[in-house]
Enzyme design. Structure first.
Site, mmCIF file in Angstrom:
data_model
loop_
_atom_site.group_PDB
_atom_site.id
_atom_site.type_symbol
_atom_site.label_atom_id
_atom_site.label_comp_id
_atom_site.label_asym_id
_atom_site.label_seq_id
_atom_site.Cartn_x
_atom_site.Cartn_y
_atom_site.Cartn_z
ATOM 1 N N CYS A 158 56.506 66.567 51.898
ATOM 2 C CA CYS A 158 55.930 65.673 50.902
ATOM 3 C C CYS A 158 55.265 66.499 49.820
ATOM 4 C CB CYS A 158 54.859 64.797 51.531
ATOM 5 S SG CYS A 158 55.486 63.752 52.838
ATOM 6 N N GLY A 161 60.213 65.789 48.287
ATOM 7 C CA GLY A 161 60.434 64.508 48.947
ATOM 8 C C GLY A 161 61.141 63.561 48.011
ATOM 9 N N ASN A 207 50.271 65.524 52.873
ATOM 10 C CA ASN A 207 51.406 66.419 53.092
ATOM 11 C C ASN A 207 51.127 67.193 54.374
ATOM 12 O OD1 ASN A 207 52.470 69.532 51.522
ATOM 13 N ND2 ASN A 207 53.534 68.261 52.980
ATOM 14 N N GLY A 208 51.987 67.018 55.357
ATOM 15 C CA GLY A 208 51.792 67.727 56.615
ATOM 16 C C GLY A 208 52.165 66.845 57.788
ATOM 17 N N TYR A 213 61.832 78.900 51.335
ATOM 18 C CA TYR A 213 62.771 77.837 50.978
ATOM 19 C C TYR A 213 62.177 76.655 50.213
ATOM 20 C CZ TYR A 213 65.827 73.796 51.815
ATOM 21 O OH TYR A 213 66.585 72.673 51.655
ATOM 22 N N CYS A 254 58.280 78.569 64.193
ATOM 23 C CA CYS A 254 59.703 78.265 64.404
ATOM 24 C C CYS A 254 60.537 79.533 64.592
ATOM 25 C CB CYS A 254 60.235 77.430 63.242
ATOM 26 S SG CYS A 254 59.855 78.160 61.638
HETATM 27 S S1 SF4 Z 1 56.742 76.108 62.430
HETATM 28 FE FE1 SF4 Z 1 57.938 77.110 60.780
HETATM 29 S S2 SF4 Z 1 58.407 75.534 59.277
HETATM 30 FE FE2 SF4 Z 1 56.797 74.726 60.632
HETATM 31 S S3 SF4 Z 1 54.865 75.186 59.575
HETATM 32 FE FE3 SF4 Z 1 55.256 76.884 60.947
HETATM 33 S S4 SF4 Z 1 56.432 78.372 59.725
HETATM 34 FE FE4 SF4 Z 1 56.464 76.421 58.626
#
Ligand code: SF4
Length: 471
Positions: free
Chosen positions: A5, A36, A110-111, A250, A444
């Site tokens: 967002c 978004g 946002n979040g 990204y 991630c």
């Molecule tokens: S898990 Fe990955 S995509 Fe999600 S907030 Fe952390 S770095 Fe960003």
């Protein structure tokens, strides 16, 4: 992968700019449209009442001159949304407005909260009624509850104490525009100055769009109140922060300055780093547009391999639908991307992309380039393998869907059909961003998250949350 967002807040001196808030918000939201595309909303005040309008679609699809004229006010907030928590429907559009005995608040977020279900259950047990399945409405109700017994700053502090996860908020309350950033600073939020006023926004590109000037980022754990000055309240401190590394890789626009870093520069560094970490002989280096462009330029500069666009993106594609049969699916890819045959035919091509999520898009793109006559295709990726889902505001994929969660680099290389595949190293990425590892979220990529998430690891970062100290 989908953006989450974008938020905007604007405050003007009401004597000088009585009705300007909505139009500034409208343009700023357009600058944030990449964050978004599902819904758009604006809430403003001319003093006293809050007027809100929101609906499905892009900013320019939903808002027209008549709608904007009805939103007369000197202060307001706006939101563009891609659903993370909560499905894509009108009830989940933001800003959320909640009435209470002191007035009305409007809030945009946002979040993603990781504990919103528990919080919602508690609020429902206490008699609160929800109109959506969005975590943002939970924050709005918590804040209203606290406003009944605290002043504004204490109410925000007490609300933040209960939230776990990522949140950059803009809030309209008591004719004031407030910005709040979570104590780990996952999501960006910055402040700018415009004629006779101030603006809060997810990215500085929106400040540039309204001809403003970036003042600074809202610090993690900080609450700011916009008036004829920026009133700052540092509500919580953490030993470290957790800026989302994917904002740099990204999501954010390359012309945005985020937490002191120009995103363009970071992506350029990533390209240079890829060239240094994995030198490769080739005829051209081509980006997968758009997010790979800056890194491909960086790669070319560092390696001497000629930059040439092997793929062109159609910027005017509407929604595509899942179509039966391989040929039609192929058409959907070709609708979005086409090759410049002359640039790739008979060439060894280095293809730069920002990330690989499921691998299906990469496979189709590589197939497209190969069918245009490329001799060899070397895929170079600007983020390390994504092995774990995001719970903090990015709609990525489930663990089952993430190709790198189950396959080695060689396995991914085979499945996407590249002649070679190289992902930037984690250290290489961190040094390209220029923010210490301890201050970045890399959940991630590592499977270790900065906040507690059921079933996931977080021990190394857990101590951060214990370091909160109230002013
Ligand atoms: S898990 Fe990955 S995509 Fe999600 S907030 Fe952390 S770095 Fe960003």
């Amino acid at each position: 992968m989908k953006d989450k967002c974008g938020v905007v807040g604007v405050w003007f001196d009401r004597e000088k700019n009585r009705d300007a808030a909505a139009i500034y918000i409208y343009y700023a939201m357009q600058a944030l449209q990449h964050r978004g595309q599902e819904s758009s909303g604006i809430a403003v005040t001319a003093g006293g009442n809050v007027i809100a309008d929101k609906g499905m679609g892009l900013v320019t699809d939903y808002f027209n001159r008549e709608r904007l004229q009805r939103l007369a006010g000197f202060a307001g907030i706006g939101h563009v949304r891609y659903s993370t928590t909560g499905s894509s429907r009108i009830e989940n559009c933001q800003p959320f407005t909640v009435q209470y005995k002191g007035g009305t608040i409007a809030l945009a977020h946002n979040g993603n909260l990781v504990n919103y279900r528990e919080l919602k259950k508690e609020l429902e047990a206490a008699g609160r009624i929800f109109t959506s399945d969005s975590d943002t409405e939970v924050i709005a109700h918590l804040l209203v509850k606290e406003l009944m017994r605290n002043d504004l700053v204490e109410a925000v502090r007490e609300t933040m104490r209960k939230l776990s996860g990522s949140y950059s908020l803009v809030i309209l309350v008591d004719d004031k525009v407030i910005g709040v950033r979570d104590p780990l600073g996952f999501k960006p939020l910055c402040i700018g100055r415009v004629d006779n006023g101030l603006i809060l926004t997810s990215e500085s590109c929106a400040i540039d769009t309204v001809n403003g000037e970036l003042v600074r980022d809202v610090a993690p754990g900080e609450m700011v109140i916009l008036s004829d000055r920026i009133e700052s309240h540092k509500l919580f401190r953490c030993k470290n922060h957790s800026y989302c590394m994917f904002e740099f890789v990204y999501f954010a626009r390359p012309d945005s300055i985020m937490d002191g870093r120009l995103v363009y520069k970071v992506r350029h560094n990533i390209g240079e780093m890829l060239a240094r970490e994995c030198p490769t002989e080739a005829d051209i280096v081509s980006p997968v547009p758009d997010s790979g462009i800056t890194s491909a330029i960086g790669y070319s500069g560092a390696s001497g391999v000629r930059y040439a666009e092997g793929l062109i993106k159609n910027r005017y594609v509407g929604r595509t639908f899942i179509m039966p049969g391989q040929d039609l699916r192929e058409t959907a890819v070709r609708l979005k991307l086409n090759t410049v045959r002359e640039n790739v035919n008979g060439k060894d091509v280095i293809l730069i992309d920002d990330s690989i999520v499921r691998g299906t898009t990469s496979r189709r793109i590589i197939d497209l380039v190969r069918r245009s006559g490329a001799r060899k295709i070397h895929a170079r990726i600007g983020s390390p393998p994504i092995i774990s889902p995001c719970y903090l505001g990015i709609d990525m994929a489930t663990r089952e869907e993430l190709i790198a969660a189950h396959k080695s680099v060689k396995g991914v290389e085979f499945l996407i059909g590249a002649d070679s595949l190289y992902y930037i190293s984690l250290d290489g990425l961190i040094s390209s961003i220029g923010i210490p590892k301890e201050d970045l979220c890399t959940g991630c990529l590592t499977g270790v998250y900065p906040v507690e998430i059921p079933g996931e690891q977080c021990e190394a970062r857990q101590t951060r949350l214990q370091n909160f100290t109230g002013d």
